[in-house]
Design a protein around this motif. Structure first.
Motif, PDB file in Angstrom:
ATOM      1  N   TYR A 302       2.013  -5.078   0.015  1.00 47.62           N
ATOM      2  CA  TYR A 302       2.977  -5.899   0.888  1.00 47.62           C
ATOM      3  C   TYR A 302       3.668  -7.094   0.350  1.00 47.62           C
ATOM      4  CZ  TYR A 302       0.675  -4.344   5.381  1.00 47.62           C
ATOM      5  OH  TYR A 302       0.499  -3.689   6.720  1.00 47.62           O
ATOM      6  N   PHE A 303       2.769  -7.347  -0.886  1.00 45.13           N
ATOM      7  CA  PHE A 303       3.747  -8.281  -1.434  1.00 45.13           C
ATOM      8  C   PHE A 303       5.053  -7.658  -2.456  1.00 45.13           C
ATOM      9  CE2 PHE A 303      -0.543 -11.039  -2.103  1.00 45.13           C
ATOM     10  CZ  PHE A 303       0.190 -12.219  -1.424  1.00 45.13           C
ATOM     11  N   THR A 304       4.859  -6.272  -2.729  1.00 42.66           N
ATOM     12  CA  THR A 304       6.031  -5.816  -3.046  1.00 42.66           C
ATOM     13  C   THR A 304       7.083  -5.768  -2.168  1.00 42.66           C
ATOM     14  OG1 THR A 304       4.377  -4.533  -4.660  1.00 42.66           O
ATOM     15  CG2 THR A 304       6.794  -3.599  -4.223  1.00 42.66           C
ATOM     16  N   PHE A 305       6.542  -5.248  -0.909  1.00 43.00           N
ATOM     17  CA  PHE A 305       7.617  -5.144   0.346  1.00 43.00           C
ATOM     18  C   PHE A 305       8.409  -6.593   0.314  1.00 43.00           C
ATOM     19  CE2 PHE A 305       9.070  -5.819   4.632  1.00 43.00           C
ATOM     20  CZ  PHE A 305       9.651  -4.605   4.862  1.00 43.00           C
ATOM     21  N   THR A 306       7.822  -7.705   0.233  1.00 34.44           N
ATOM     22  CA  THR A 306       8.261  -9.129   0.278  1.00 34.44           C
ATOM     23  C   THR A 306       9.412  -9.133  -0.714  1.00 34.44           C
ATOM     24  OG1 THR A 306       6.102 -10.242   1.034  1.00 34.44           O
ATOM     25  CG2 THR A 306       7.838 -11.553   0.131  1.00 34.44           C
ATOM     26  N   LEU A 307       8.945  -8.760  -1.973  1.00 31.61           N
ATOM     27  CA  LEU A 307      10.128  -8.694  -3.092  1.00 31.61           C
ATOM     28  C   LEU A 307      11.245  -7.923  -2.620  1.00 31.61           C
ATOM     29  CD1 LEU A 307       7.861  -8.698  -6.055  1.00 31.61           C
ATOM     30  CD2 LEU A 307       9.032 -10.653  -5.248  1.00 31.61           C
ATOM     31  N   CYS A 308      10.925  -6.684  -2.366  1.00 28.95           N
ATOM     32  CA  CYS A 308      12.076  -5.689  -1.982  1.00 28.95           C
ATOM     33  C   CYS A 308      12.957  -6.460  -0.606  1.00 28.95           C
ATOM     34  CB  CYS A 308      11.392  -4.551  -0.969  1.00 28.95           C
ATOM     35  SG  CYS A 308      10.722  -3.432  -2.298  1.00 28.95           S
ATOM     36  N   TYR A 309      12.440  -7.111   0.312  1.00 23.69           N
ATOM     37  CA  TYR A 309      13.310  -7.533   1.541  1.00 23.69           C
ATOM     38  C   TYR A 309      14.311  -8.776   0.863  1.00 23.69           C
ATOM     39  CZ  TYR A 309      13.209  -4.805   5.644  1.00 23.69           C
ATOM     40  OH  TYR A 309      13.349  -3.931   6.548  1.00 23.69           O
ATOM     41  N   PHE A 310      13.611  -9.763  -0.020  1.00 21.91           N
ATOM     42  CA  PHE A 310      14.280 -10.869  -0.641  1.00 21.91           C
ATOM     43  C   PHE A 310      15.532 -10.031  -1.376  1.00 21.91           C
ATOM     44  CE2 PHE A 310      10.703 -13.930   0.061  1.00 21.91           C
ATOM     45  CZ  PHE A 310      11.490 -14.712   0.769  1.00 21.91           C
ATOM     46  N   GLY A 311      14.989  -9.013  -2.060  1.00 22.91           N
ATOM     47  CA  GLY A 311      16.083  -8.400  -2.907  1.00 22.91           C
ATOM     48  C   GLY A 311      17.149  -7.827  -1.998  1.00 22.91           C
ATOM     49  N   VAL A 326      14.420   1.302  -6.083  1.00 22.84           N
ATOM     50  CA  VAL A 326      13.096   1.686  -6.877  1.00 22.84           C
ATOM     51  C   VAL A 326      11.896   0.944  -6.471  1.00 22.84           C
ATOM     52  CG1 VAL A 326      12.028   1.797  -9.331  1.00 22.84           C
ATOM     53  CG2 VAL A 326      14.532   2.462  -8.799  1.00 22.84           C
ATOM     54  N   LEU A 327      11.873  -0.263  -6.323  1.00 19.56           N
ATOM     55  CA  LEU A 327      10.777  -1.370  -5.990  1.00 19.56           C
ATOM     56  C   LEU A 327      10.248  -0.827  -4.272  1.00 19.56           C
ATOM     57  CD1 LEU A 327       9.095  -3.407  -7.070  1.00 19.56           C
ATOM     58  CD2 LEU A 327      10.523  -5.043  -5.960  1.00 19.56           C
ATOM     59  N   TYR A 328      11.495  -0.501  -3.699  1.00 22.11           N
ATOM     60  CA  TYR A 328      11.090  -0.054  -2.248  1.00 22.11           C
ATOM     61  C   TYR A 328      10.138   1.202  -2.187  1.00 22.11           C
ATOM     62  CZ  TYR A 328      11.910   0.117   2.855  1.00 22.11           C
ATOM     63  OH  TYR A 328      11.905   0.239   4.172  1.00 22.11           O
ATOM     64  N   GLY A 329      10.374   2.250  -3.159  1.00 21.54           N
ATOM     65  CA  GLY A 329       9.711   3.586  -3.187  1.00 21.54           C
ATOM     66  C   GLY A 329       8.413   3.170  -3.777  1.00 21.54           C
ATOM     67  N   PRO A 386      18.661 -11.014   8.324  1.00 15.24           N
ATOM     68  CA  PRO A 386      17.297 -10.407   8.821  1.00 15.24           C
ATOM     69  C   PRO A 386      16.371  -9.937   7.521  1.00 15.24           C
ATOM     70  CG  PRO A 386      19.730  -9.542   9.510  1.00 15.24           C
ATOM     71  CD  PRO A 386      19.628 -10.784   8.632  1.00 15.24           C
ATOM     72  N   PHE A 387      16.681  -9.759   6.521  1.00 18.33           N
ATOM     73  CA  PHE A 387      15.918  -9.322   5.306  1.00 18.33           C
ATOM     74  C   PHE A 387      14.877 -10.670   4.880  1.00 18.33           C
ATOM     75  CE2 PHE A 387      19.687  -6.567   5.051  1.00 18.33           C
ATOM     76  CZ  PHE A 387      18.808  -5.251   5.482  1.00 18.33           C
ATOM     77  N   VAL A 388      15.819 -11.689   4.981  1.00 19.86           N
ATOM     78  CA  VAL A 388      14.716 -12.901   4.857  1.00 19.86           C
ATOM     79  C   VAL A 388      13.732 -13.029   5.788  1.00 19.86           C
ATOM     80  CG1 VAL A 388      14.909 -15.462   4.519  1.00 19.86           C
ATOM     81  CG2 VAL A 388      16.720 -14.187   3.635  1.00 19.86           C
ATOM     82  N   PHE A 389      14.003 -12.873   6.887  1.00 19.57           N
ATOM     83  CA  PHE A 389      13.130 -12.895   7.908  1.00 19.57           C
ATOM     84  C   PHE A 389      11.965 -11.898   7.712  1.00 19.57           C
ATOM     85  CE2 PHE A 389      11.498 -11.308  12.131  1.00 19.57           C
ATOM     86  CZ  PHE A 389      10.648 -12.334  12.678  1.00 19.57           C
ATOM     87  N   GLY A 390      12.434 -10.796   7.338  1.00 11.42           N
ATOM     88  CA  GLY A 390      11.346  -9.708   7.038  1.00 11.42           C
ATOM     89  C   GLY A 390      10.502  -9.820   6.087  1.00 11.42           C
ATOM     90  N   ALA A 391      11.027 -10.638   4.889  1.00 15.70           N
ATOM     91  CA  ALA A 391      10.251 -11.263   3.814  1.00 15.70           C
ATOM     92  C   ALA A 391       9.309 -12.032   4.069  1.00 15.70           C
ATOM     93  CB  ALA A 391      11.061 -11.571   2.667  1.00 15.70           C
TER      94      ALA A 391
END
Length: 414
Positions: A302-311, A326-329, A386-391
């Protein structure tokens, strides 16, 4: 050598059961994985093209794409708990799963004959309808083909084959588009994608359904047995709902990549990277969760997903976007198979299919507001919001799990 002796002893036993051999060497899971391999190969030859098709041919807006994806995912996901309930009640896991996979062919036909965005909308509902039917019985088949100590490995193997098929499907589409000089026919690609879908259905010939002697008793609707659900499972389902509110359709990631300057072929190549990485890491990470506990993979996931969406929100170069994919995978490899193993092992045996379906339904219910919200935020505030919100939603979910979720594996060792 010990493994060989065990298989040999099973084979020469006076009460030999061929299913025991299949169960031991995970052949059943392998064929279930092949079904998903061919199905996802077919699906991912098409899925990255849908938002591009909607924008280029039907002039769809991000809000409309969000509506299509959100409604299709949510309506279909409502079927998953019902499908799981039917799986538990009638024990026709293989038949129910097969009926869900058949819709993959119908989906492609619907895409071919669609003449407006409404037709694409209907096709997406058909596709998600099938996924809603097949997911729970398939996951029960996987869980029953493995023992508890190897549940993460089993789901990881299945997910690895699933994502490998998706990666190859995307790669095939990439080369077709790249070599077409920009003059490619969407509908020809849709038709070509039907071939692996048909091959996936053929793999059902080799799938064995474990025969279980069950006590015959009247079954009540699952909501009347809600008190049987483990408190940790209730917590996880709540967190899944919150997390999914910020996890909008991948169609928005495709659109974001287009804003940076990726053409259609290179957008598809990004998704190849995503699926290839997820395929590579799914089985080893699933196996790791058998040793260290599900929490130690799910929370970092879940923390990795947070980094992905900020990315995704702030990526403005091809290199940055590729790195985030790559991080998303890796995030997908950490979460998808592991969470299904977690649910399968703590759900009451008579409600296993229902709980696996309920997990998907909870996520599906959240997908509609998630995709609609993402589309509206995009239209009003731009592509990053939208991605900031998701993160932020993912970060909240990770904290809740970190504080309140127990590590079952750690508890067993104490």
């Amino acid at each position: 050598m010990n493994d060989f002796i065990l298989v040999k002893s099973i084979f020469y036993s006076s009460k030999v059961d061929i299913y025991d051999i299949f169960n031991y060497i995970m052949v059943n899971i392998f064929f279930l994985g092949l079904i998903s391999f061919f199905t996802d190969l077919s699906t991912e030859m098409v899925y990255p093209l849908i938002p591009l098709y909607l924008v280029s041919v039907f002039r769809a807006t991000p809000a409309l794409i969000g509506l299509i994806e959100g409604v299709a995912e949510s309506l279909a996901s409502l079927l998953k708990v019902f499908s799981g309930y039917l799986t538990d009640r009638f024990q026709k896991k293989k038949a129910i799963a097969f009926s869900g996979y058949v819709t993959g062919l119908i989906y492609k036909l619907a895409l071919i004959f669609a003449s407006s965005w409404v037709g694409i909308f209907a096709a997406r509902i058909i596709d998600r309808f099938g996924k809603g039917i097949r997911t729970a019985p398939r996951d029960v088949l996987i869980s029953e083909s493995s023992d508890k100590d190897n549940m993460g490995k089993a789901f990881g193997l299945h997910k690895s084959l699933d994502m490998l098929g998706a990666a190859l499907g995307i790669l095939i589409t990439y080369f077709i588009i790249r070599n077409s000089g920009g003059n490619y026919d969407y509908k020809q690609l849709f038709a070509f994608s039907m071939i692996p879908a048909a091959l996936g259905l053929c793999m059902f010939i080799f799938v064995k359904q474990k025969k279980q002697v069950r006590e015959i008793k009247q079954r009540e609707p699952f909501w009347k047995n809600i008190n049987k659900i483990d408190a940790q499972l209730k917590l996880y389902l709540l967190v899944v709902f919150l997390f999914t509110l910020g996890h909008s359709s991948n169609a928005f990631i495709i659109l974001k990549a287009k804003t940076i300057g990726f053409d259609d072929a290179n957008v598809i190549l990004l998704f190849f990277i995503f699926h290839a990485v997820a395929s590579l890491f799914s089985m080893p990470l699933g196996k790791l969760s058998d040793k260290v506990g599900r929490k130690n993979l799910i929370v970092p996931g879940y923390f990795t997903f947070t980094l992905c969406y900020f990315g995704f929100a702030f990526a403005n170069t091809a290199l940055t976007m590729g790195t985030v994919f790559v991080l998303y995978g890796i995030h997908t490899a950490m979460i998808t198979g592991v969470e299904r193993a977690f649910i399968a092992e703590i759900a009451p045996p008579e409600l296993k299919g229902t709980m696996l379906g309920l997990h998907s339904t909870v996520a599906g219910i959240a997908l509609l507001p998630a995709s609609l919200t993402a589309g509206l935020l995009w239209n009003r505030f731009g592509a990053s919001v939208p991605f900031v919100f998701g993160a932020c939603m993912s970060l909240l979910s990770a904290i809740l799990l970190l504080v309140f979720m127990k590590n079952e594996r750690a508890n067993k060792k104490q």
